[in-house]
Design a protein around this motif. Structure first.
Motif, PDB file in Angstrom:
ATOM      1  N   UNK A  46       0.844  -1.193   0.000  1.00  0.00           N
ATOM      2  CA  UNK A  46       0.000   0.000   0.000  1.00  0.00           C
ATOM      3  C   UNK A  46       0.882   1.247   0.000  1.00  0.00           C
ATOM      4  N   UNK A  47       1.479   1.485  -1.160  1.00  0.00           N
ATOM      5  CA  UNK A  47       2.271   2.693  -1.350  1.00  0.00           C
ATOM      6  C   UNK A  47       2.023   3.155  -2.778  1.00  0.00           C
ATOM      7  N   UNK A  48       1.766   4.430  -2.985  1.00  0.00           N
ATOM      8  CA  UNK A  48       1.387   4.921  -4.305  1.00  0.00           C
ATOM      9  C   UNK A  48       2.582   5.067  -5.233  1.00  0.00           C
ATOM     10  N   UNK A  49       3.003   3.943  -5.807  1.00  0.00           N
ATOM     11  CA  UNK A  49       4.154   3.948  -6.702  1.00  0.00           C
ATOM     12  C   UNK A  49       3.971   2.886  -7.765  1.00  0.00           C
ATOM     13  N   UNK A  50       4.496   3.145  -8.953  1.00  0.00           N
ATOM     14  CA  UNK A  50       4.407   2.211 -10.064  1.00  0.00           C
ATOM     15  C   UNK A  50       5.519   1.184  -9.929  1.00  0.00           C
ATOM     16  N   UNK A  51       5.384   0.299  -8.945  1.00  0.00           N
ATOM     17  CA  UNK A  51       6.405  -0.690  -8.668  1.00  0.00           C
ATOM     18  C   UNK A  51       6.153  -2.012  -9.369  1.00  0.00           C
ATOM     19  N   UNK A  52       6.926  -3.027  -8.994  1.00  0.00           N
ATOM     20  CA  UNK A  52       6.844  -4.338  -9.648  1.00  0.00           C
ATOM     21  C   UNK A  52       5.460  -4.960  -9.525  1.00  0.00           C
ATOM     22  N   UNK A  53       4.764  -4.672  -8.431  1.00  0.00           N
ATOM     23  CA  UNK A  53       3.456  -5.285  -8.216  1.00  0.00           C
ATOM     24  C   UNK A  53       2.442  -4.877  -9.276  1.00  0.00           C
ATOM     25  N   UNK A  54       2.709  -3.766  -9.989  1.00  0.00           N
ATOM     26  CA  UNK A  54       1.742  -3.243 -10.961  1.00  0.00           C
ATOM     27  C   UNK A  54       2.204  -3.384 -12.404  1.00  0.00           C
ATOM     28  N   UNK A  55       3.423  -3.840 -12.633  1.00  0.00           N
ATOM     29  CA  UNK A  55       3.993  -3.753 -13.979  1.00  0.00           C
ATOM     30  C   UNK A  55       3.236  -4.603 -15.001  1.00  0.00           C
ATOM     31  N   UNK A  56       2.591  -5.686 -14.584  1.00  0.00           N
ATOM     32  CA  UNK A  56       1.871  -6.542 -15.524  1.00  0.00           C
ATOM     33  C   UNK A  56       0.370  -6.279 -15.537  1.00  0.00           C
ATOM     34  N   UNK A  57      -0.083  -5.304 -14.763  1.00  0.00           N
ATOM     35  CA  UNK A  57      -1.512  -4.982 -14.733  1.00  0.00           C
ATOM     36  C   UNK A  57      -1.867  -4.121 -15.936  1.00  0.00           C
ATOM     37  N   UNK A  58      -2.852  -4.515 -16.743  1.00  0.00           N
ATOM     38  CA  UNK A  58      -3.223  -3.723 -17.920  1.00  0.00           C
ATOM     39  C   UNK A  58      -3.680  -2.324 -17.516  1.00  0.00           C
ATOM     40  N   UNK A  59      -3.302  -1.334 -18.309  1.00  0.00           N
ATOM     41  CA  UNK A  59      -3.644   0.054 -18.020  1.00  0.00           C
ATOM     42  C   UNK A  59      -4.786   0.516 -18.903  1.00  0.00           C
ATOM     43  N   UNK A  60      -5.722   1.225 -18.308  1.00  0.00           N
ATOM     44  CA  UNK A  60      -6.787   1.902 -19.046  1.00  0.00           C
ATOM     45  C   UNK A  60      -6.561   3.399 -18.901  1.00  0.00           C
ATOM     46  N   UNK A  61      -6.396   4.107 -20.020  1.00  0.00           N
ATOM     47  CA  UNK A  61      -6.216   5.553 -19.995  1.00  0.00           C
ATOM     48  C   UNK A  61      -7.439   6.225 -20.605  1.00  0.00           C
ATOM     49  N   UNK A  62      -8.021   7.146 -19.858  1.00  0.00           N
ATOM     50  CA  UNK A  62      -9.225   7.840 -20.319  1.00  0.00           C
ATOM     51  C   UNK A  62      -9.071   9.332 -20.082  1.00  0.00           C
ATOM     52  N   UNK A  63      -9.682  10.123 -20.931  1.00  0.00           N
ATOM     53  CA  UNK A  63      -9.646  11.566 -20.788  1.00  0.00           C
ATOM     54  C   UNK A  63     -10.862  12.032 -20.012  1.00  0.00           C
ATOM     55  N   UNK A  64     -10.633  12.860 -18.987  1.00  0.00           N
ATOM     56  CA  UNK A  64     -11.739  13.500 -18.284  1.00  0.00           C
ATOM     57  C   UNK A  64     -11.782  14.953 -18.730  1.00  0.00           C
ATOM     58  N   UNK A  65     -12.993  15.490 -18.908  1.00  0.00           N
ATOM     59  CA  UNK A  65     -13.159  16.809 -19.519  1.00  0.00           C
ATOM     60  C   UNK A  65     -14.120  17.675 -18.706  1.00  0.00           C
ATOM     61  N   UNK A  66     -14.088  18.976 -18.981  1.00  0.00           N
ATOM     62  CA  UNK A  66     -15.078  19.890 -18.426  1.00  0.00           C
ATOM     63  C   UNK A  66     -14.799  20.372 -17.020  1.00  0.00           C
ATOM     64  N   UNK A  67     -13.572  20.251 -16.536  1.00  0.00           N
ATOM     65  CA  UNK A  67     -13.271  20.605 -15.155  1.00  0.00           C
ATOM     66  C   UNK A  67     -12.750  22.023 -14.994  1.00  0.00           C
ATOM     67  N   UNK A  68     -12.954  22.584 -13.833  1.00  0.00           N
ATOM     68  CA  UNK A  68     -12.425  23.896 -13.487  1.00  0.00           C
ATOM     69  C   UNK A  68     -10.959  23.759 -13.087  1.00  0.00           C
ATOM     70  N   UNK A  69     -10.151  24.758 -13.434  1.00  0.00           N
ATOM     71  CA  UNK A  69      -8.749  24.914 -13.030  1.00  0.00           C
ATOM     72  C   UNK A  69      -7.764  24.029 -13.789  1.00  0.00           C
ATOM     73  N   UNK A  70      -8.163  22.867 -14.258  1.00  0.00           N
ATOM     74  CA  UNK A  70      -7.266  22.038 -15.058  1.00  0.00           C
ATOM     75  C   UNK A  70      -6.972  22.732 -16.391  1.00  0.00           C
ATOM     76  N   UNK A  71      -5.764  22.600 -16.935  1.00  0.00           N
ATOM     77  CA  UNK A  71      -5.453  23.201 -18.230  1.00  0.00           C
ATOM     78  C   UNK A  71      -6.402  22.685 -19.316  1.00  0.00           C
ATOM     79  N   UNK A  72      -7.137  23.604 -19.934  1.00  0.00           N
ATOM     80  CA  UNK A  72      -8.107  23.182 -20.930  1.00  0.00           C
ATOM     81  C   UNK A  72      -9.281  22.431 -20.346  1.00  0.00           C
ATOM     82  N   UNK A  73      -9.365  22.391 -19.018  1.00  0.00           N
ATOM     83  CA  UNK A  73     -10.469  21.703 -18.353  1.00  0.00           C
ATOM     84  C   UNK A  73     -10.360  20.199 -18.332  1.00  0.00           C
TER      85      UNK A  73
END
Length: 343
Positions: A46-73
């Motif tokens: 339980x430590x927030x790091x991209x260590x060996x325990x996560x290297x084989x876990x498939x990644x899903x990348x999604x764009x979130x939109x419409x937010x305040x303060x984020x660059x371009x929302x």
């Protein structure tokens, strides 16, 4: 100290034709907004790091939109999941240009009085200046509309609020909200376990519409305010000025006015770990080089009527993601529905 790393969204690799390390199945899942929870023999640390325990876990990348303060929302969120024994884990990463934790503290004035920092543009429940970073995942429990549309099935603009209200279309429907609040709950290693139902907005009876909190037996957060409402009642350990911008309840001290000079700040919130249903979801997080990383853990099955139950490993589970950059309500969101399956 958390190690730094460089991550590249899958969408970028696909565009460039560089699908290195991705199987056809993993790429297909990415294109279908599908998160695959990988079975592992041992829990990840339980430590927030991209260590060996996560290297084989498939990644899903999604764009979130419409937010305040984020660059371009918007920003891109990368999620991974693994499960071991009776627990499921998630590793989430996204870019956030600022670390925001100055959540409406009290400020000592030159005349000795106290004043809370407030967003001058806040017309009510819409603080976008002196707040905190947050993230939310919403999991479907029993809503056909959420299953088909994701979070958009629960979002309703207007209705007396600057950023609308959240509730499901039909009576009896529920969804599970995991609401990470960096100051109020992240500071003590928890995500606020809430839920969503079909209660419509009513200014007097239901000001939060369908968004509600799971039951608790103790803990939580409360405003740090004196009995006369004119200043803070408690202080950080040793009566030191902020930061941090939260006071852990077990460490709070009575405010000693003599320890503060004009311009010093005192946290506006007191926090304590939830016990009971509302404290089911654990989190560890870090912020480094403009990237926020959260590791989340929860039992596959909690038995609570207010929680999604991951009790069928052959089922797809619909969810959505929202990112709040120093915003009370104006979050960036996933426009479509995301699904999770178990490997």
């Amino acid at each position: 100290m958390t190690r730094s790393w460089r991550w590249i969204p899958v969408a970028v690799l696909v565009t460039a034709g560089l699908v290195i390390g991705l199987s056809a199945g993993a790429l297909d899942a990415q294109q279908k907004n599908l998160l695959v929870a990988k079975k592992v023999s041992a829990p990840p640390p339980m430590e927030p790091a991209m260590g060996d325990a996560w290297k084989d876990a498939p990644a899903l990348s999604v764009k979130v939109v419409g937010g305040k303060n984020l660059p371009g929302g918007s920003t891109e969120v990368t999620v991974r999941s693994v499960y071991a024994g009776d627990t499921i884990y998630f590793l989430m990463q996204y870019k956030d240009p600022t670390q925001s934790s100055q959540r409406s503290p009290w400020v000592k004035q030159a005349d000795g009085s106290w004043k809370k920092l407030k967003d001058p543009d806040d017309k009510g429940g819409d603080n976008n200046k002196y707040y905190e970073d947050k993230m939310a995942m919403i999991w479907n429990i029993s809503s056909p509309a959420f299953e088909a549309k994701g979070c958009m099935a629960a979002c309703h603009t207007g209705q007396g609020k600057p950023f609308g209200n959240k509730y499901l279309p039909n009576q009896g429907e529920k969804a599970d909200i995991w609401h990470w609040k960096s100051v109020r709950t992240g500071s003590i290693g928890q995500i606020d376990d809430q839920y969503l139902d079909a209660t419509q907005y009513d200014k007097d009876k239901f000001p939060e519409a369908g968004r509600k909190s799971d039951p608790k037996t103790g803990g939580g957060y409360a405003d740090n305010v004196s009995d006369d409402k004119k200043g803070p009642k408690f202080a950080l350990k040793g009566n030191q000025p902020a930061p941090p911008y939260w006071i852990v309840d077990s460490e709070k001290e009575a405010l000693d006015e003599s320890k503060y000079k004009a311009g010093d700040e005192v946290p506006g919130i007191i926090v304590a770990p939830f016990s009971g249903d509302r404290g089911d979801v654990a989190v560890r997080w870090t912020y480094k080089d403009g990237v926020r990383t959260l590791e989340i853990a929860r039992k596959l099955v909690t038995g609570s009527e207010f929680d999604v139950q991951f009790n069928d490993l052959k089922k797809q589970y619909a969810f959505g993601v929202a990112v709040f950059d120093n915003a009370q309500v104006r979050h960036a969101y996933t426009p479509g529905v995301l699904k999770m399956v178990f490997e």
